[in-house]
Design an enzyme around this catalytic site. Structure first.
Site, PDB file in Angstrom:
ATOM      1  N   GLU A 179      35.842   4.113 -68.713  1.00 39.27           N
ATOM      2  CA  GLU A 179      36.838   5.063 -68.208  1.00 39.27           C
ATOM      3  C   GLU A 179      38.091   4.260 -67.899  1.00 39.27           C
ATOM      4  O   GLU A 179      38.167   3.573 -66.882  1.00 39.27           O
ATOM      5  CB  GLU A 179      36.306   5.780 -66.958  1.00 39.27           C
ATOM      6  CG  GLU A 179      35.067   6.614 -67.203  1.00 39.27           C
ATOM      7  CD  GLU A 179      35.291   7.769 -68.164  1.00 39.27           C
ATOM      8  OE1 GLU A 179      36.477   8.107 -68.431  1.00 39.27           O
ATOM      9  OE2 GLU A 179      34.316   8.335 -68.663  1.00 39.27           O
ATOM     10  N   CYS A 200      44.665   6.914 -62.645  1.00 36.98           N
ATOM     11  CA  CYS A 200      44.601   6.712 -64.096  1.00 36.98           C
ATOM     12  C   CYS A 200      45.143   7.917 -64.856  1.00 36.98           C
ATOM     13  O   CYS A 200      45.570   7.784 -65.997  1.00 36.98           O
ATOM     14  CB  CYS A 200      43.165   6.411 -64.525  1.00 36.98           C
ATOM     15  SG  CYS A 200      41.963   7.694 -64.101  1.00 36.98           S
TER      16      CYS A 200
END
Length: 476
Positions: A218, A252
């Site tokens: 991720e 993110c």
């Protein structure tokens, strides 16, 4: 932070794997009990975790920590508890014709892999540990956790608290710095999930490859935010402001840069400025506004601004109260909006991960799409607009890990949607049933009927007429 030796970690892994093997098969009630202990842990120690995170950041909004780390942790666990019985059921599959008519049966069983390694980041240190852990538990696994050394207090608290709720052969928290992290990723796990920077993700993948460990990465990237000409600009600017200022942009999925029609640039920027000003009339002493994680990160961000200005960009500092940030010992930063940016600037090359927002203009939507497609595939893509045709054009012609339409970031909050990147923004996904399957082995089970299928189909030498009939029928 003191390093943990590879030998110590390997011993913990072997202990967990032995316990996992000895306990098979475990009832779903055992999985549910582990999940219930996760909820109890978060309810009892959530406020304590929020205080630890604030101390690690220099200042982090308490309410934000509760909303972005503690509350979602409980939510993801409850979601798994609600659905795991359905997820764990064997799926019937159809045997090839005519095997089914002769009594053959086929199914897929979703079985636990064993021991899952979870490397979590500093930006949401609790939430991004608990979400994958909940799904690893729901799938029936044990877990070893490596939280970030940048949030040292939170990581140590995690080690202390987990030990009160779980046996070491269920969950082990490993603390330490870069060497510990490197050694952790080289362990022969049954699955490894890493959340963090793309540059580190490459090293994680290399480390795991030596043991052929399946990996979920991720990562991040430069998530574009496209304003269509049909966008409700005021609302869009407010939502971009919220997504960019949350956690001081250290997300993110934060909107990394904006793409706006040429004639709408001033209006779009003003909408973001107004959105920031209404949420944060002050910044330095505002408990709602989070600090940049440390001085090094702040210097990196300031370097991006200085580099862009030196190469021709114009900077708009969004500082509603006109505060002097140079007089503080802390690491809070105001939002800086950059115009006139180009790809020679560092701010347009790497993920920003902080309160900086470049703005690029376009003449036609094709130009915006071409710009997105000319760069690495992002973790998130955001489109604002009421033109359904243009929206579908953007979605059909771009590739990203996920999409939120008429807002930013929100797709990650939907438990039933898979979350993950593509290419440099990630590999694999979790959340939803996809997460359960990420941490499960899809085991094929075929049961042959009593009839002698091999003889009937001519599969057994000496080959003859039955063999030819089978070949002819299957080649149609």
């Amino acid at each position: 932070m003191q390093e943990t030796s590879r030998e110590t970690m390997l011993a913990a892994l072997e202990q967990q794997r032995a316990a996992f093997t000895a306990a098979r098969p475990e009832e779903l009630a055992v999985r549910n009990d582990r999940l219930e202990r996760c909820v109890a842990m978060m309810k009892t120690h959530g406020e304590e975790f929020a205080r630890a995170m604030s101390a690690d950041f220099g200042h982090r909004s308490h309410e934000q920590s509760m909303m972005t780390d503690i509350m979602p942790s409980v939510g993801s666990v409850r979601y798994c508890q609600k659905h795991m019985a359905k997820w764990a059921k064997a799926e019937k599959r159809k045997p090839n014709f005519p095997l089914g008519l002769l009594g053959a049966k086929a199914e897929v069983r979703y079985e636990p892999k064993g021991v899952v390694g979870i490397v979590s980041p500093w930006n949401f240190p609790v939430g991004l540990t608990m979400a994958p852990l909940a799904q690893a538990f729901a799938a029936g696994n044990r877990a070893m956790l490596k939280p970030s050394e940048f949030t040292e207090r939170t990581s140590q608290l995690m080690a202390d608290v987990f030990a009160r709720y779980f046996a070491a052969d269920e969950v082990t928290v490993v603390t330490g710095g870069p060497q510990t992290g490197q050694d952790f990723c080289s362990l022969p796990f049954d699955h490894l999930l890493f959340t963090g920077a793309t540059s580190i993700g490459r090293h994680v993948l290399h480390a795991a490859a030596d043991n052929l460990v399946p990996v979920t990465l991720e990562l991040g990237g430069k998530s574009p935010t496209i304003f269509g000409r049909s966008a409700e600009v005021k609302r869009a600017g407010e939502r971009v402001a919220l997504g960019k200022m949350l956690n001081a942009g250290q997300i993110c999925l934060a909107p990394d840069y904006m793409l706006v029609p040429e004639e709408m640039q001033a209006q779009a920027i003003d909408s973001v400025v107004q959105g920031v000003s209404s949420m944060y009339p002050t910044l330095l002493s505002n408990d709602d506004y989070t600090s940049v994680i440390n001085g090094r990160h702040r210097e990196r961000l300031q370097g991006l601004i200085d580099d862009a200005k030196a190469k021709g960009a114009e900077a708009i500092e969004v500082n509603p109260a006109g505060e002097d940030f140079s007089t503080t010992n802390g690491n809070k930063m105001p939002l800086t909006i950059l115009t006139g940016v180009n790809d020679d600037m560092k701010v347009m090359q790497d993920e920003i991960f902080g309160p900086i927002l470049p703005v690029k203009t376009y003449r036609g939507i094709d130009e915006a799409i071409d710009y997105v497609n000319a760069h690495d595939r992002p973790l998130g893509l955001y489109y604002f607009g009421e033109d359904a045709g243009e929206r579908e054009t953007v979605l059909n012609r771009t590739i990203s890990g996920g999409v939120t339409v008429n807002d930013v970031i929100f797709h990650v909050s939907i438990d039933d949607l898979p979350f993950g990147g593509v290419g440099p923004s990630g590999m694999g996904s979790y959340h939803g049933v996809e997460g359960f399957r990420t941490f499960s082995h899809a085991r094929s089970v075929y049961r042959q009927p009593k009839r002698d299928i091999a003889a009937l189909a001519g599969l057994r030498p000496p080959y003859g007429k039955a063999t030819q009939r089978t070949i002819k029928s299957q080649m149609k």
